[in-house]
Design a protein around this motif. Structure first.
Motif, PDB file in Angstrom:
ATOM      1  N   LYS A   8       0.839  -1.205   0.000  1.00  9.83           N
ATOM      2  CA  LYS A   8       0.000   0.000   0.000  1.00  9.83           C
ATOM      3  C   LYS A   8       0.870   1.248   0.000  1.00  9.83           C
ATOM      4  CE  LYS A   8      -0.696   0.471   4.982  1.00  9.83           C
ATOM      5  NZ  LYS A   8      -0.222   1.811   5.188  1.00  9.83           N
ATOM      6  N   GLY A   9       0.267   2.325  -0.461  1.00 14.90           N
ATOM      7  CA  GLY A   9       0.963   3.605  -0.517  1.00 14.90           C
ATOM      8  C   GLY A   9       0.917   4.332   0.813  1.00 14.90           C
ATOM      9  N   THR A  10       1.316   5.573   0.800  1.00 14.37           N
ATOM     10  CA  THR A  10       1.351   6.397   1.999  1.00 14.37           C
ATOM     11  C   THR A  10      -0.047   6.520   2.590  1.00 14.37           C
ATOM     12  OG1 THR A  10       3.168   7.630   1.045  1.00 14.37           O
ATOM     13  CG2 THR A  10       2.020   8.653   2.897  1.00 14.37           C
ATOM     14  N   SER A  11      -0.189   6.178   3.867  1.00 12.15           N
ATOM     15  CA  SER A  11      -1.517   6.252   4.479  1.00 12.15           C
ATOM     16  C   SER A  11      -1.495   6.804   5.907  1.00 12.15           C
ATOM     17  CB  SER A  11      -2.175   4.868   4.480  1.00 12.15           C
ATOM     18  OG  SER A  11      -1.436   3.972   5.276  1.00 12.15           O
ATOM     19  N   ASN A  12      -0.320   7.062   6.440  1.00 12.70           N
ATOM     20  CA  ASN A  12      -0.252   7.605   7.801  1.00 12.70           C
ATOM     21  C   ASN A  12       1.037   8.422   7.961  1.00 12.70           C
ATOM     22  OD1 ASN A  12       1.951   5.861   8.658  1.00 12.70           O
ATOM     23  ND2 ASN A  12       0.463   4.195   8.675  1.00 12.70           N
ATOM     24  N   PRO A  13       1.158   9.154   9.056  1.00 10.82           N
ATOM     25  CA  PRO A  13       2.350  10.006   9.244  1.00 10.82           C
ATOM     26  C   PRO A  13       3.675   9.247   9.216  1.00 10.82           C
ATOM     27  CG  PRO A  13       0.633  10.637  10.787  1.00 10.82           C
ATOM     28  CD  PRO A  13       0.165   9.374  10.108  1.00 10.82           C
TER      29      PRO A  13
END
Length: 143
Positions: A8-13
């Motif tokens: 998955k790609g960027t999803s959280n800090p």
């Protein structure tokens, strides 16, 4: 007979921090440099992913874990009419990802191609990415 491994790609800090890790890292065995943040983050789960792939690609896995699962009551009634053959071996691996996940997918593919033992596990390995960053470059500093 195909495993899809999706990053998955960027999803959280925390993923954002990985994106910031753009310090170039030289990889002599790939004859290029890459962004250190992605490489370091993938290293944390690389061994686990490889172990799981080895299990799923083994000849014995589907002997104990039929796919599709066998319903024993249905199997007893329709013993001769079993149109759905069970998967007996995984032959293909498709690695994919979006954005940061696409970067991980590319790095993971490079890892698999650099480890000779994985040649015997899969007949076909493909990598499909969407909006992935530039991962491999002769000189990341200049890119």
């Amino acid at each position: 007979n195909t495993i899809f491994l999706t990053f998955k790609g960027t999803s959280n800090p925390l993923d954002g921090m990985v994106n910031i890790g753009i310090h170039p890292l030289e990889l002599p065995h790939f004859q290029c440099s890459i962004f250190s943040g992605m490489y370091a983050a993938l290293q944390q789960s690389l061994a686990y992913i490889c172990r799981r792939l080895k299990i799923y690609a083994s000849d014995q896995y589907f002997q104990y874990n039929p796919c599709p699962p066998v319903d024993k009551t249905d199997a007893m009634q329709n013993d001769d009419d079993n149109e759905n053959e069970n998967i007996t071996k995984i032959y293909k691996l498709i690695i994919n990802g979006h954005s940061l996940g696409g970067g991980y997918a590319q790095l993971f593919l490079a890892h698999l191609l650099s480890v000779p033992e994985f040649e015997e596990y899969f007949e076909t390995i493909k990598c499909v990415t969407f909006a992935a960053p530039l991962v491999f470059c002769k000189d990341v500093k200049k890119s």
